[in-house]
Design a protein around this motif. Structure first.
Motif: not given
Length: 237
Positions: A185-187, A192-199
């Protein structure tokens, strides 16, 4: 996944012209092909590649899509080359021979383990005994339709015969992952593509190794601990 984020405040235009030319040639497209795509004179595209004129962002986006190369790669030194696969023929030929030997050996071992003669395998697969013999000896490449027949008769998993380790196999694995990512899904893709969400992704990855029973017990323990703290707080209040 490469993307233009807040840390890249300026595009390095000096690498654009060379990368456009490299990408077009690697893609097997002519100047005319690309100029028709952009609906501009071929001479203008040549000037883009010489660095005399600078293309617009929509034009670069269109070329990026046609070449299947991330747009940010055009603004990095050797950025495009990192996305171009140019294997040496000698290396590929060596890999093919090794892969064919591995497949031949696996079929031979599996047939003997199943206590099946070449004649029996021939009868069930409709493949001539002489061909099966050549297959197992590795003197003849195994046609993929014959491979599928043999794998089915010997109750093997066809996926186990695919290459997952060599440069060719790694490339195939990456393509499979890319396809799987595109079906998300797009969201989820944006998350996943946002590096801020790596943790958060690391936590999810670690949790995936915990069995459902262990995870349930952990959840129950946390609930009990929370209830205990709440009860203690009520007593002091």
């Amino acid at each position: 996944m490469e993307n233009i984020n807040s840390t890249e405040k300026s595009l390095k235009i000096e690498f654009l012209a060379k990368n456009l030319s490299i990408a077009r040639e690697a893609c097997g497209k002519t100047v005319k092909d690309c100029s028709l795509l952009l609906d501009i004179p071929a001479s203008r595209l040549k000037n883009y590649e010489k660095g005399k004129y600078i293309p617009s962002l929509p034009e670069i986006e269109a070329l990026s899509f046609q070449f299947r190369i991330p747009i940010i790669a055009f603004f990095k030194e050797d950025g495009v080359r990192n996305h171009i696969i140019t294997p040496e023929s000698v290396q590929i030929q060596r890999l093919i021979k090794i892969r064919q030997q591995i497949i031949s050996a696996r079929i031979h071992i599996a047939r003997e383990k199943a206590k099946m003669s070449m004649k029996q395998l021939s009868k069930t697969t409709s493949i001539p005994v002489s061909r099966i013999k050549r297959y197992e000896e590795g003197t003849t490449p195994i046609a993929v339709d014959d491979l599928q027949k043999i794998v089915n008769v010997l109750n093997l998993n066809l996926d186990d015969f695919f290459d997952h380790e060599s440069p060719l196999g790694n490339w195939q694995n990456n393509q499979t992952k890319s396809i799987a990512f595109e079906h998300l899904p797009e969201e989820i893709k944006e998350f996943i593509a946002d590096s801020n969400n790596l943790q958060y992704l690391k936590v999810a990855h670690n949790l995936s190794y915990i069995g459902i029973d262990t995870f349930t017990n952990l959840s129950n323990s946390l609930t009990e601990l929370t209830n205990t703290f709440q009860d203690s707080k009520k007593k002091f209040d």
